[in-house]
Design an enzyme around this catalytic site. Structure first.
Site, PDB file in Angstrom:
ATOM      1  N   HIS A  36       0.972  -1.313   0.049  1.00  0.00           N
ATOM      2  CA  HIS A  36       0.134   0.065   0.013  1.00  0.00           C
ATOM      3  C   HIS A  36       0.808   1.238  -0.089  1.00  0.00           C
ATOM      4  O   HIS A  36       0.478   2.159   0.640  1.00  0.00           O
ATOM      5  CB  HIS A  36      -1.053  -0.156   1.023  1.00  0.00           C
ATOM      6  CG  HIS A  36      -2.210  -1.025   1.097  1.00  0.00           C
ATOM      7  ND1 HIS A  36      -3.208  -0.411   0.221  1.00  0.00           N
ATOM      8  CD2 HIS A  36      -2.435  -2.149   1.459  1.00  0.00           C
ATOM      9  CE1 HIS A  36      -3.949  -1.308   0.132  1.00  0.00           C
ATOM     10  NE2 HIS A  36      -3.659  -2.542   0.674  1.00  0.00           N
ATOM     11  N   GLU A 161      -7.953  -0.290 -15.560  1.00  0.00           N
ATOM     12  CA  GLU A 161      -8.260  -0.673 -14.067  1.00  0.00           C
ATOM     13  C   GLU A 161      -8.850   0.680 -13.274  1.00  0.00           C
ATOM     14  O   GLU A 161      -9.768   0.381 -12.666  1.00  0.00           O
ATOM     15  CB  GLU A 161      -7.051  -0.948 -13.353  1.00  0.00           C
ATOM     16  CG  GLU A 161      -7.522  -1.673 -12.102  1.00  0.00           C
ATOM     17  CD  GLU A 161      -6.707  -2.990 -11.541  1.00  0.00           C
ATOM     18  OE1 GLU A 161      -5.892  -3.523 -12.393  1.00  0.00           O
ATOM     19  OE2 GLU A 161      -6.887  -3.459 -10.507  1.00  0.00           O
ATOM     20  N   ASP A 173       1.589  -3.731  -9.692  1.00  0.00           N
ATOM     21  CA  ASP A 173       1.206  -5.066 -10.027  1.00  0.00           C
ATOM     22  C   ASP A 173       1.482  -5.203 -11.467  1.00  0.00           C
ATOM     23  O   ASP A 173       2.110  -6.045 -12.125  1.00  0.00           O
ATOM     24  CB  ASP A 173      -0.250  -5.290  -9.905  1.00  0.00           C
ATOM     25  CG  ASP A 173      -0.502  -5.297  -8.572  1.00  0.00           C
ATOM     26  OD1 ASP A 173       0.325  -5.190  -7.690  1.00  0.00           O
ATOM     27  OD2 ASP A 173      -1.842  -5.492  -8.212  1.00  0.00           O
TER      28      ASP A 173
END
Ligand code: GLA
Length: 382
Positions: A36, A161, A173
């Site tokens: 994160h 996304e 990612d």
């Protein structure tokens, strides 16, 4: 790479469309540490794995495109105009997002056909979505000679996304999946998008994933909320991102934000620092010290950032209590999926057996051990 999956996708394509496809493999990813922080311009430590998406693609003579998701036995027909995200579109929205972005950039596409399938358990936190996005954009780039760089492709994947799936993800990612290197982790600076490949000498240890096999529904909306909080606080401090904020600067505005938000921001600042430390201890090959950092990250994700869940906390507790495990933590966005564990090789089998038994007893269903190898990023295959 899973040869039987490759053969299955290739032969389905030949049977369905009676032509030879281009074949792409795009991997999922793991992340050693730096969770994160990628949407805060921080450092992350991911690697591409030998599991992911296999995609077969070829041009079509029809007037529309056809895509088949072999794992779901679902197909989708669409025109290359008027594309919009679908309500509950699932995998279709990744495709719509990538195609729309390419068209917006002026790329010349004609109808095409795709079949894809994968071997990353979805919801395991191994980024099957980034693998799919990258597989599609990479396949289209090859098929239509679009001459996009890998960096352009991952930004298109991320945009798809954000705008078509609705998750305001960072870049970790997509980067790891596209740029992965066999047997290496990548220390990625998410601000400069530059990475350094690290070979970590884990001889004597196993790096093992344990899938909790749960996925709580909270993930997407909570993810976006966490990101918005981080951006609000860095704006409040007139900084570009939380990467530019230190703890004493955060103290100055502590009275302006709720205690729980303060803790979340503090977690991010600490995690960026922890990832720097992780790079140092890895350089010195101090695996026990790396393990401790993993445990600290989990504590932060669970208690401060609040993205863990009972099942993941339980798996990490078991790891902490065992002398076999040097470090463990939840991995990825959270609220389910896998833990990543550094285990002493000689004790791995015993620890995993005990963990499986205890987990089943507590929750009534199984956790699953996932073995991965660190692999090359998105690539053409035969
Ligand atoms: C998801 C996102 C990534 C990253 C991780 C948490 O996987 O897609 O960009 O933010 O969560 O580290």
């Amino acid at each position: 790479m899973d040869i039987s999956l490759i053969n299955k996708i290739k032969s389905s394509f030949k049977i369905e469309f009676n032509s030879d496809p281009l074949m792409v493999f795009s991997p999922g990813r793991i992340n050693l540490i730096g969770e994160h922080v990628d949407y805060n311009d921080g450092l992350v430590f991911p690697a591409a794995i030998d599991k992911g998406i296999v995609l077969a693609i070829q041009k079509s003579l029809e007037s529309e495109c056809t895509a088949i998701a072999s794992d779901f036995e679902e197909s989708f027909h669409f025109q290359l105009s008027g594309l919009k995200p679908l309500a509950n579109g699932g995998w279709r929205n990744y495709l719509i997002g990538i195609v729309s972005e390419l068209l917006k950039m002026g790329c010349k596409l004609t109808p095409f056909k795709i079949i894809f399938g994968g071997n990353v358990p979805s919801g395991a936190g191994l980024s099957s979505s980034a693998a799919l996005e990258n597989a599609i954009v990479f396949g289209l780039n090859e098929l239509f000679n679009l001459e996009l760089t890998k960096q352009q492709m991952i930004l298109i994947s991320q945009k798809a996304e954000h705008d078509y799936v609705g998750v305001k993800c960072g870049i970790m990612d997509q980067y790891a999946s596209m740029f992965g290197e066999e047997n290496h982790f990548l220390l990625l600076d998410t601000r400069s998008l530059k990475s350094k490949a690290f070979h970590i000498d884990l001889s004597g240890y196993d790096l093992t994933l344990i899938n909790s096999n749960v996925q709580h529904n909270l993930s997407d909306s909570t993810y976006n909320k966490r990101r918005a909080l981080c951006e609000n606080v860095s704006n409040l401090l007139q900084k570009e991102a939380l990467r530019d904020v230190n703890v004493s600067e955060l103290e100055i505005i502590k009275h302006l934000i709720a205690e729980e938000d303060y803790q979340k921001v503090l977690y991010v600042i600490e995690e960026i620092e922890r990832t720097r430390k992780a790079a140092e201890v890895i350089r010195k090959n101090e695996i026990p010290a790396l393990g401790k950092l993993l445990f600290q990250t989990h504590k932060g994700l669970s208690e401060q950032y609040e993205v863990s869940c009972e099942e993941l906390d339980y798996l990490v507790d078991l790891a902490k209590k065992s002398t076999a495990v040097l470090g463990a933590r939840m991995m990825g966005g959270g609220f389910g999926g896998c833990t990543i564990n550094i285990i002493k090789k000689a004790e791995t089998a015993y620890f995993l057996e005990e963990t499986k038994k205890a987990y089943k007893k507590k929750f009534g269903y199984d956790c699953t051990v996932i073995k991965v190898k660190l692999s090359q990023g998105t690539q053409l295959i035969n």
